[in-house]
Design an enzyme around this catalytic site. Sequence first.
Site, PDB file in Angstrom:
ATOM      1  N   ALA A  63      -1.203  -1.191   5.756  1.00  0.00           N
ATOM      2  CA  ALA A  63      -0.175  -0.597   5.173  1.00  0.00           C
ATOM      3  C   ALA A  63       0.375   0.351   5.629  1.00  0.00           C
ATOM      4  O   ALA A  63       0.645   0.539   6.304  1.00  0.00           O
ATOM      5  CB  ALA A  63      -0.507   0.194   3.065  1.00  0.00           C
ATOM      6  N   GLY A 102      -5.578  -1.592   5.731  1.00  0.00           N
ATOM      7  CA  GLY A 102      -4.988  -2.806   4.524  1.00  0.00           C
ATOM      8  C   GLY A 102      -5.421  -3.843   5.271  1.00  0.00           C
ATOM      9  O   GLY A 102      -5.482  -4.920   4.770  1.00  0.00           O
ATOM     10  N   GLU A 105      -9.210  -4.949   5.085  1.00  0.00           N
ATOM     11  CA  GLU A 105      -9.175  -4.784   4.238  1.00  0.00           C
ATOM     12  C   GLU A 105      -9.167  -6.864   4.143  1.00  0.00           C
ATOM     13  O   GLU A 105      -9.960  -7.055   3.011  1.00  0.00           O
ATOM     14  CB  GLU A 105      -8.310  -4.031   3.436  1.00  0.00           C
ATOM     15  N   GLU A 125      -8.415   5.494   7.282  1.00  0.00           N
ATOM     16  CA  GLU A 125      -7.783   6.189   6.428  1.00  0.00           C
ATOM     17  C   GLU A 125      -7.838   7.426   6.327  1.00  0.00           C
ATOM     18  O   GLU A 125      -6.921   8.536   6.063  1.00  0.00           O
ATOM     19  CB  GLU A 125      -8.084   5.420   5.275  1.00  0.00           C
TER      20      GLU A 125
HETATM   21  N1  T1G Z   1       3.071   2.032   8.770  1.00  0.00           N
HETATM   22  C1  T1G Z   1       4.497   2.373   9.161  1.00  0.00           C
HETATM   23  N2  T1G Z   1       4.347   2.179  10.396  1.00  0.00           N
HETATM   24  C2  T1G Z   1       3.523   2.532  11.518  1.00  0.00           C
HETATM   25  C3  T1G Z   1       1.698   2.225  10.817  1.00  0.00           C
HETATM   26  C4  T1G Z   1       1.652   1.840   9.046  1.00  0.00           C
HETATM   27  N3  T1G Z   1       0.959   1.880   8.911  1.00  0.00           N
HETATM   28  N4  T1G Z   1       1.376   2.103  11.720  1.00  0.00           N
HETATM   29  C5  T1G Z   1       2.490   1.997  13.218  1.00  0.00           C
HETATM   30  N5  T1G Z   1       3.167   2.436  12.627  1.00  0.00           N
HETATM   31  C6  T1G Z   1       5.048   2.459  13.508  1.00  0.00           C
HETATM   32  C7  T1G Z   1       4.810   3.908  14.074  1.00  0.00           C
HETATM   33  O1  T1G Z   1       5.187   4.971  13.098  1.00  0.00           O
HETATM   34  C8  T1G Z   1       5.655   3.625  15.510  1.00  0.00           C
HETATM   35  O2  T1G Z   1       6.963   3.504  14.974  1.00  0.00           O
HETATM   36  C9  T1G Z   1       5.059   2.172  16.096  1.00  0.00           C
HETATM   37  O3  T1G Z   1       4.689   1.225  14.539  1.00  0.00           O
HETATM   38  C10 T1G Z   1       4.808   2.093  17.006  1.00  0.00           C
HETATM   39  O4  T1G Z   1       3.289   2.579  16.301  1.00  0.00           O
HETATM   40  C11 T1G Z   1      -4.274   0.568   1.595  1.00  0.00           C
HETATM   41  C12 T1G Z   1      -4.345   3.504   2.465  1.00  0.00           C
HETATM   42  C13 T1G Z   1      -1.405   0.012  15.610  1.00  0.00           C
HETATM   43  C14 T1G Z   1      -3.523   1.728  17.019  1.00  0.00           C
HETATM   44  O5  T1G Z   1      -4.105   3.949  10.413  1.00  0.00           O
HETATM   45  O6  T1G Z   1      -2.858   3.646  14.584  1.00  0.00           O
HETATM   46  O7  T1G Z   1      -3.530   0.612   5.439  1.00  0.00           O
HETATM   47  O8  T1G Z   1       7.678   5.681  16.603  1.00  0.00           O
HETATM   48  O9  T1G Z   1       3.690   4.207  18.959  1.00  0.00           O
HETATM   49  O10 T1G Z   1       0.644   3.850  20.129  1.00  0.00           O
HETATM   50  O11 T1G Z   1      -6.385   0.809   2.620  1.00  0.00           O
HETATM   51  O12 T1G Z   1      -0.058   2.712  15.433  1.00  0.00           O
HETATM   52  O13 T1G Z   1       7.989   3.195  16.894  1.00  0.00           O
HETATM   53  O14 T1G Z   1       9.330   4.299  14.694  1.00  0.00           O
HETATM   54  O15 T1G Z   1       1.128   4.075  16.806  1.00  0.00           O
HETATM   55  O16 T1G Z   1       0.841   0.899  20.051  1.00  0.00           O
HETATM   56  C15 T1G Z   1      -4.313   2.608   7.683  1.00  0.00           C
HETATM   57  C16 T1G Z   1      -1.553   3.126  12.018  1.00  0.00           C
HETATM   58  C17 T1G Z   1      -2.693   3.375   7.153  1.00  0.00           C
HETATM   59  C18 T1G Z   1      -3.266   2.614  11.624  1.00  0.00           C
HETATM   60  C19 T1G Z   1      -0.740   1.246  17.253  1.00  0.00           C
HETATM   61  N6  T1G Z   1      -3.455   1.813   9.274  1.00  0.00           N
HETATM   62  N7  T1G Z   1      -1.175   2.532  13.524  1.00  0.00           N
HETATM   63  O17 T1G Z   1      -0.898   1.960  18.697  1.00  0.00           O
HETATM   64  O18 T1G Z   1       1.678   2.192  18.805  1.00  0.00           O
HETATM   65  S1  T1G Z   1      -3.174   3.287   5.534  1.00  0.00           S
HETATM   66  C20 T1G Z   1      -3.514   2.600  10.056  1.00  0.00           C
HETATM   67  C21 T1G Z   1      -2.414   3.488  14.573  1.00  0.00           C
HETATM   68  C22 T1G Z   1      -3.694   2.281   4.525  1.00  0.00           C
HETATM   69  C23 T1G Z   1      -5.093   0.876   2.707  1.00  0.00           C
HETATM   70  C24 T1G Z   1      -4.337   1.965   3.670  1.00  0.00           C
HETATM   71  C25 T1G Z   1      -0.921   2.910  15.792  1.00  0.00           C
HETATM   72  C26 T1G Z   1      -1.959   1.526  16.489  1.00  0.00           C
HETATM   73  P1  T1G Z   1       8.528   4.207  15.829  1.00  0.00           P
HETATM   74  P2  T1G Z   1       2.672   3.655  17.728  1.00  0.00           P
HETATM   75  P3  T1G Z   1       0.860   2.246  19.620  1.00  0.00           P
END
Ligand code: T1G
Length: 698
Positions: A63, A102, A105, A125
């Site tokens: 998400a 998400g 999912e 999450e």
């Molecule tokens: N939402 C918004 N921005 C995100 C994002 C996300 N989910 N994931 C990454 N970014 C932005 C991050 O801030 C950075 O921005 C850029 O992307 C590159 O990220 C309903 C509730 C995918 C493994 O927890 O673990 O889904 O600094 O530097 O090292 O059930 O990003 O460049 O401006 O980390 O290559 C669940 C979170 C969400 C995964 C890539 N998902 N992301 O790593 O790049 S909750 C996560 C990561 C959800 C549902 C629920 C990592 C990555 P900027 P980065 P990276």
Amino acid sequence: MTDVVKLERHDAIAIVTVDNLPVNALSAAVRRGISESVEQAIADPAVKAIVLVCAGRTFIAGADITEFGKPPQSPGLGEVIAELENSPKPIVAAIHGTALGGGLETALGCHYRVAVKDAKLGLPEVKLGLLPGAGGTQRLPRAVGPELAVKMIVGGDPIGAADAFKHGLIDAIVEDTVAGGEAFARQVLAEQRPLRKLRDDDAKLQAAKADRAIFTDAVAAMTKKARGLEAPFAAADAIGAAIDLPFDQGLKKEREGFMKLVAGEQSKAQRYAFFAEREAAKVSGVPDGTRPRPVARVAIIGAGTMGGGIAMSFANAGIPVTLIETGEEQLQRGLGVMRKNYDATAARGGIPADAPTKRMALIAGVVGLEHVKDADLIIEAVFETMAVKKEVFTAIDAYAKPGAVLASNTSYLNIDEIAQVTRRPEDVLGMHFFSPANVMKLCEIVRADKTAPDALLTAVAIARKIAKVPAVVGVCDGFVGNRMLAARGKQAEKLLFEGALPQQVDAVVTKFGMPMGPFAMGDLAGLDIGWRSRKDRGITSEIADALCEAGRFGQKTGKGYYKYEPGSRAPLPDPEVETLINDTLSKLGLKRREIFDQEILERMMYPMINEGARILEEGIAARPSDIDVIWLYGYGWPVYRGGPMFYADQVGLKQIAERLSYYARATNDATLEPAPLLARLAAEGGNFAALAKPAKAA
Ligand code: T1G
């Protein structure tokens, strides 16, 4: 269609492509785009099957975290996933990079999933203080069984494509997403395979329905290290509902759990920490277009505890290391310790069985500083005295190739002074690792007066490459982390003189969520180190001195502020210490008073925050969130409290300033007076978060 999702047709196969850089997060536009594309494909009689793929470096990574806490926009993710699942035409998710949260999912809502071999799939999450809120806690247990689902959801770590295939999470491993997904969809059509809806498939739940211990044991194992966290337990409850309840009721239970967590303080803190970690890698004051220097080989000087751990971090990332010692004996001892560490990790299944040999093969142990000559980055991890540092830097300055970055792992010495002994101060900086360096994630990168911008970016980039969390700081005594820790240490010592006991202070700090209190930490580090340095500087600390004069140096002598059973590191309160404290205080004519836990908490946390404000005033740290990242990844600050500066904003700066002024008067300690920045923000009703200045990505 939205501009982040496009639909095209390859004969009977519709390809829905998400293209929302950088990580295809499920923003409202993406959700709408997927929904509209699928509706259109379903309505198109020429379409027989649909493939969902993503452009860029990864499948949907979850998400859009930036949307949390804002008014929800439709369609909700749950609705979109239900549309996919209820499609009358087979839908195949084709995964590359990381299908997370998400994103996974969404794929679980599809009828089939394929992935390229280096893809990762997970529901992380809980690391954001949340639980999967779009069916993940109900569909994943049905796809892989409750045991693995608990491991993935309560633990939060992804699995690789091979494991996903083995456990039935994906149906095939493909070479390429678009071609592979399309070919798989054609196979589904050709074999007239059923539309497999995970919501209707309880087969893998039967074992746990019959024997609940399968589930409860898995939960117990995964929540052992979840002290103080809400999300792992709420996530486990939701998975339990998948076993106990029909799908839709389980989904409802999941939703309730998610809504409670997303509005909670812990998740706010953990989401803050997520972005703070990424902001910390963006270095302010670097000219546009500055690029890091290439680093193909690293030299590390010193094969002791720190040097060995640092070398392992580089070998873990596949980067060849030249490990340099002054003598063969020290070198072999260092290499032996590293091999033992690797073997122990492999024995626990933490790394593949052949990894110890492979990684040790990347580490070339040698004697003599001349061996730094081929290195692009040289990290010195020798004895912590300025004289030794200067001797080493004078030598490596002579041998190192032009353009090599020269880094010191000192934890408090002046990098400017070290740089002055070289002819290339622009290439000198600090890379302060934390012990054990192969485990601790933080790397405090110290920017010296003359450090060149590209040298700095080189250190930041390489720190990320070896899976460290970099934070750039300026030169001062103790940099950021140790300087704030010293402010806390001073108060901890004073509290003993006023009437508290070590175990009371440590209990308050560990109850707050820190892994250890100041006195147990002292015993771990060894009280004799501080004792010797006090004696060198001609200063006293009567209680600590009395402990050392009694031979109580801490864990190493089985006694310090606590006593330790042989072979145990568990700190046990020792009545002898209370007697020693009473005797010392009566000699000084001091009376103990009753001290309440709240005062201890305030005097442990607020002086650190105050020091943090001074650090920001002096520009030693660029952003409050950098200070928080340092405490989260270097000092075990509980992630569900965001960091000292985030915590300060939650308490309120006015309250903190007032309490500090009170303690300054009550304990006659002017250093507790609020720092000008803190006093100003408190007076204006401001907070540290408002100070954050965005900087450019490294
Ligand atoms: N939402 C918004 N921005 C995100 C994002 C996300 N989910 N994931 C990454 N970014 C932005 C991050 O801030 C950075 O921005 C850029 O992307 C590159 O990220 C309903 C509730 C995918 C493994 O927890 O673990 O889904 O600094 O530097 O090292 O059930 O990003 O460049 O401006 O980390 O290559 C669940 C979170 C969400 C995964 C890539 N998902 N992301 O790593 O790049 S909750 C996560 C990561 C959800 C549902 C629920 C990592 C990555 P900027 P980065 P990276």
